[in-house]
Enzyme design. Structure first.
Site, PDB file in Angstrom:
ATOM      1  N   CYS A 185       4.338  -7.975  -3.917  1.00  0.00           N
ATOM      2  CA  CYS A 185       2.950  -8.328  -3.611  1.00  0.00           C
ATOM      3  C   CYS A 185       2.458  -9.468  -4.501  1.00  0.00           C
ATOM      4  O   CYS A 185       1.637 -10.276  -4.092  1.00  0.00           O
ATOM      5  CB  CYS A 185       2.077  -7.104  -3.779  1.00  0.00           C
ATOM      6  N   LYS A 234       2.685  10.776  -0.742  1.00  0.00           N
ATOM      7  CA  LYS A 234       3.434  10.387   0.458  1.00  0.00           C
ATOM      8  C   LYS A 234       4.138   9.051   0.217  1.00  0.00           C
ATOM      9  O   LYS A 234       3.498   8.006   0.148  1.00  0.00           O
ATOM     10  CB  LYS A 234       2.512  10.247   1.668  1.00  0.00           C
ATOM     11  N   THR A 249      -2.747  -5.060   3.343  1.00  0.00           N
ATOM     12  CA  THR A 249      -4.198  -5.244   3.392  1.00  0.00           C
ATOM     13  C   THR A 249      -4.762  -4.633   4.673  1.00  0.00           C
ATOM     14  O   THR A 249      -5.846  -4.042   4.663  1.00  0.00           O
ATOM     15  CB  THR A 249      -4.526  -6.752   3.273  1.00  0.00           C
ATOM     16  N   GLU A 275       0.582 -13.227   4.186  1.00  0.00           N
ATOM     17  CA  GLU A 275       1.659 -12.708   3.332  1.00  0.00           C
ATOM     18  C   GLU A 275       2.937 -12.549   4.162  1.00  0.00           C
ATOM     19  O   GLU A 275       2.943 -11.852   5.168  1.00  0.00           O
ATOM     20  CB  GLU A 275       1.239 -11.353   2.757  1.00  0.00           C
ATOM     21  N   GLY A 277      -0.207  -0.834  -0.513  1.00  0.00           N
ATOM     22  CA  GLY A 277       0.397  -1.214   0.759  1.00  0.00           C
ATOM     23  C   GLY A 277      -0.265  -2.449   1.315  1.00  0.00           C
ATOM     24  O   GLY A 277      -0.830  -3.259   0.568  1.00  0.00           O
ATOM     25  N   GLU A 295      -4.243  -1.181  -3.934  1.00  0.00           N
ATOM     26  CA  GLU A 295      -3.412  -2.309  -4.379  1.00  0.00           C
ATOM     27  C   GLU A 295      -2.788  -2.886  -3.125  1.00  0.00           C
ATOM     28  O   GLU A 295      -1.931  -2.253  -2.509  1.00  0.00           O
ATOM     29  CB  GLU A 295      -2.314  -1.830  -5.335  1.00  0.00           C
TER      30      GLU A 295
HETATM   31  P1  NAD Z   1       1.996  -0.459   4.829  1.00  0.00           P
HETATM   32  O1  NAD Z   1       0.569  -0.666   4.577  1.00  0.00           O
HETATM   33  O2  NAD Z   1       2.487  -0.567   6.219  1.00  0.00           O
HETATM   34  O3  NAD Z   1       2.432   1.006   4.360  1.00  0.00           O
HETATM   35  C1  NAD Z   1       2.248   1.461   3.033  1.00  0.00           C
HETATM   36  C2  NAD Z   1       2.167   2.960   3.035  1.00  0.00           C
HETATM   37  O4  NAD Z   1       0.966   3.357   3.685  1.00  0.00           O
HETATM   38  C3  NAD Z   1       3.280   3.668   3.788  1.00  0.00           C
HETATM   39  O5  NAD Z   1       3.541   4.880   3.097  1.00  0.00           O
HETATM   40  C4  NAD Z   1       2.666   3.931   5.145  1.00  0.00           C
HETATM   41  O6  NAD Z   1       3.249   5.025   5.817  1.00  0.00           O
HETATM   42  C5  NAD Z   1       1.218   4.207   4.789  1.00  0.00           C
HETATM   43  N1  NAD Z   1       0.213   3.820   5.766  1.00  0.00           N
HETATM   44  C6  NAD Z   1       0.236   2.773   6.629  1.00  0.00           C
HETATM   45  N2  NAD Z   1      -0.928   2.723   7.317  1.00  0.00           N
HETATM   46  C7  NAD Z   1      -1.702   3.725   6.861  1.00  0.00           C
HETATM   47  C8  NAD Z   1      -3.022   4.176   7.164  1.00  0.00           C
HETATM   48  N3  NAD Z   1      -3.775   3.583   8.080  1.00  0.00           N
HETATM   49  N4  NAD Z   1      -3.513   5.244   6.487  1.00  0.00           N
HETATM   50  C9  NAD Z   1      -2.775   5.841   5.530  1.00  0.00           C
HETATM   51  N5  NAD Z   1      -1.511   5.479   5.218  1.00  0.00           N
HETATM   52  C10 NAD Z   1      -0.988   4.428   5.872  1.00  0.00           C
HETATM   53  O7  NAD Z   1       2.752  -1.424   3.834  1.00  0.00           O
HETATM   54  P2  NAD Z   1       4.304  -1.624   3.645  1.00  0.00           P
HETATM   55  O8  NAD Z   1       4.761  -2.499   4.755  1.00  0.00           O
HETATM   56  O9  NAD Z   1       4.991  -0.328   3.418  1.00  0.00           O
HETATM   57  O10 NAD Z   1       4.337  -2.405   2.236  1.00  0.00           O
HETATM   58  C11 NAD Z   1       4.192  -3.749   2.135  1.00  0.00           C
HETATM   59  C12 NAD Z   1       2.781  -4.122   1.733  1.00  0.00           C
HETATM   60  O11 NAD Z   1       2.414  -3.496   0.512  1.00  0.00           O
HETATM   61  C13 NAD Z   1       2.647  -5.595   1.459  1.00  0.00           C
HETATM   62  O12 NAD Z   1       1.514  -6.111   2.117  1.00  0.00           O
HETATM   63  C14 NAD Z   1       2.474  -5.690  -0.043  1.00  0.00           C
HETATM   64  O13 NAD Z   1       1.784  -6.799  -0.505  1.00  0.00           O
HETATM   65  C15 NAD Z   1       1.795  -4.432  -0.364  1.00  0.00           C
HETATM   66  N6  NAD Z   1       2.045  -4.074  -1.763  1.00  0.00           N
HETATM   67  C16 NAD Z   1       1.055  -4.236  -2.678  1.00  0.00           C
HETATM   68  C17 NAD Z   1       1.266  -3.942  -4.009  1.00  0.00           C
HETATM   69  C18 NAD Z   1       0.189  -4.117  -5.031  1.00  0.00           C
HETATM   70  O14 NAD Z   1       0.284  -3.535  -6.091  1.00  0.00           O
HETATM   71  N7  NAD Z   1      -0.839  -4.898  -4.766  1.00  0.00           N
HETATM   72  C19 NAD Z   1       2.497  -3.443  -4.417  1.00  0.00           C
HETATM   73  C20 NAD Z   1       3.492  -3.294  -3.470  1.00  0.00           C
HETATM   74  C21 NAD Z   1       3.256  -3.594  -2.134  1.00  0.00           C
END
Ligand code: NAD
Length: 484
Positions: free
Chosen positions: A283, A175, A229, A382, A227, A249
């Site tokens: 991130c 997804k 935290t 963040e 995604g 991650e």
């Molecule tokens: P997000 O957590 O809102 O969403 C990420 C993904 O998860 C999306 O596909 C979303 O639809 C899905 N999602 C959201 N809540 C969910 C849940 N409860 N259960 C299952 N799926 C869910 O994050 P974002 O705003 O899309 O991305 C930004 C974040 O990602 C930042 O905090 C960033 O630091 C982190 N990030 C981390 C890394 C890493 O490798 N550590 C890499 C890239 C981004």
């Protein structure tokens, strides 16, 4: 317009039961450029069942690694023939400048090939002589993987999640993020075109409810999530109840420690990338910059000049070095953090708002805060935008204490001409990844975090190992002979 009415489930492109749709908006023009299904729980169920049945029937996992590598290499080749199309789509979806997309897409495919080589060269069974008997330790695919990605590096993240899982023999339900779902259709087409058996890879699109339904599904054996935290914590709770394997991650608040002997040009090259690459939507970004009191003014002035050297604007213009943020929501979030920083008493040294002359698009100026304190929200949370906070320190011990005073532990850096002190800092900062005199994202080494930055490692040879379960088979003499 890229309109997708169907999802890849069980080897077929099928219309989902859900009638809801997600519009994909280009962050530089604010125009709608695509539409994908917002899959519901029923669609998730069909996709997981398809993946489950493909795994349980076993055509893919019964193949040896070389056979799987052959199929996946074909898929990477098919993607390689569409690099320009994919790059254009990534730029349109998330505003990554074309000059960077032109490097990122081929490099993601190279990373995919790296994972294939790792799997190919790896031994999947080993016989150990123990006091009791001979024991074969074999690696078996973990099962059906729910793979969920964010928007900040859609194509490269997809490759780093999908290829290691598939090459070990797992089945995947993938997804992508709702902001950037379009390039995943290229990946689905390539995998199908390469001859991947039906149901081994399934693509569903949707929002967080879709992701939550996927994580919750009893047919899933492992969740690989990148995604925020906040979402990671929720997913961790869900997986804890069912003992699903978990790889997270998550976010970061990484500190770059500049020592007083640092070379200014090297430091600025590293901070340009570390603070502002991808409009700061990284991130691993160096969102806290720790400067020594003895050279504070000099390094601050250089960082301000570095921020001001970015050409912010249309990501399709080859001269652009910084595009927009991914969405209006993300732009508003970043601007609201800038207000918070000002309210907390930090001082804007450059940037601090939307750039003049760009009346369309979700742009924010590269911004440097000085006079920041580590207790401020801009140093603890963040921001995920082009905002760096500068902190002053007196001694290396103090710098390391500030770097470690964080809920996160993803990345960090030291800038110095003294190799001994570089290694000392690298060892004392509590993070999963660290870079010396640079900002490095090294897909051939393990990348991941400690503390609230996650669990597990997404890249390096370890990314492949993460999709295996170990099984011990205690052997008698006739069966031991089969393993020789
Ligand atoms: P997000 O957590 O809102 O969403 C990420 C993904 O998860 C999306 O596909 C979303 O639809 C899905 N999602 C959201 N809540 C969910 C849940 N409860 N259960 C299952 N799926 C869910 O994050 P974002 O705003 O899309 O991305 C930004 C974040 O990602 C930042 O905090 C960033 O630091 C982190 N990030 C981390 C890394 C890493 O490798 N550590 C890499 C890239 C981004």
């Amino acid at each position: 317009m890229n309109v997708h009415e169907e999802l890849l489930v069980g080897g077929e492109w099928r219309k989902p039961a859900s009638k809801a749709r997600i519009s994909v908006v280009c962050p530089s023009t604010e125009e709608t450029i695509g539409q994908v299904p917002d899959a519901g729980a029923e669609d998730v169920d069909v996709a997981v069942r398809a993946a489950r049945s493909a795994f349980d029937q076993g055509a893919w996992r019964a193949m040896n690694v070389s056979e799987r590598v052959e199929v996946l290499e074909r898929a990477l080749q098919l993607l390689g023939s569409r690099i320009d199309e994919i790059g254009t789509l990534v730029t349109a979806q998330m505003g990554l400048p074309t000059s960077i997309a032109g490097i990122q897409i081929p490099s993601a495919l190279e990373t995919g090939r790296f994972f294939l080589r790792v799997a190919q060269d790896d031994s999947v069974s080993e016989v150990r002589q123990t006091q009791m008997c001979a024991a074969a330790v074999v690696k078996e695919p973990v099962g059906v993987v729910a793979s969920i990605a964010p928007w900040n590096g859609p194509f490269n993240m997809a490759i780093s999640k999908i290829i290691p899982a598939l090459v070990t023999g797992c089945s995947v339900v993938y997804k992508p993020a709702p902001e950037t779902p379009l390039d995943a259709f290229f990946i689905a087409e390539a995998l199908t075109g390469a001859g991947l058996p039906a149901g081994v890879f399934n693509l569903i699109t949707g929002d967080r409810e879709t992701g939550a339904a996927l994580v919750d599904h009893p047919g899933i054996d492992k969740v690989s999530f990148t995604g925020s935290t906040a979402a990671g914590r929720e997913i961790g709770r869900q997986c804890g109840g069912s003992f699903k394997r978990l790889q997270l991650e998550l976010g970061g608040k990484s500190a770059a420690i500049v020592l007083e002997d640092a070379d200014i040009a090297t430091t600025m090259a590293g901070l340009a990338m570390g603070c502002f690459f991808n409009t700061g939507q990284v991130c691993a970004a160096y969102s806290r910059v720790l400067l020594p009191a003895s050279r504070y003014d000099e390094f601050t002035a250089a960082l301000v000049a570095t921020a001001e050297s970015f050409v912010v604007g249309d990501p399709f213009d080859p001269a652009t070095t910084m595009g927009p943020l991914v969405s209006a929501r993300q732009r508003d979030r970043v601007l609201s953090y800038i207000d918070t920083g000002k309210d907390e008493g930090a001082v804007i040294a450059t940037g601090g708002g939307s750039p003049a002359g760009l009346d369309k698009g979700f742009y924010v100026q590269p911004t440097v805060f000085t006079g920041a304190q580590n207790s401020m929200r801009i140093c603890r949370e963040e921001i995920f935008g082009p905002v760096a906070s500068v902190l002053r320190y007196e001694t290396l011990d103090e710098a390391i204490a500030i770097a470690n005073d964080s809920d996160y532990g993803l990345h960090g850096a030291v800038f110095t001409t003294d190799p001994q002190r570089a290694v000392e800092a690298a060892r004392r900062v509590h993070t999963g990844t660290f870079s010396v005199n640079a900002f490095v994202y090294n897909a051939e080494a393990p990348f991941g975090g400690v503390k609230n930055s996650g669990i597990g490692r997404d890249t390096g040879p370890e990314a492949v190992q993460a999709y295996y379960e170990l099984k011990t088979i205690n052997l008698d003499a006739p069966t031991a002979a089969l393993f020789n």
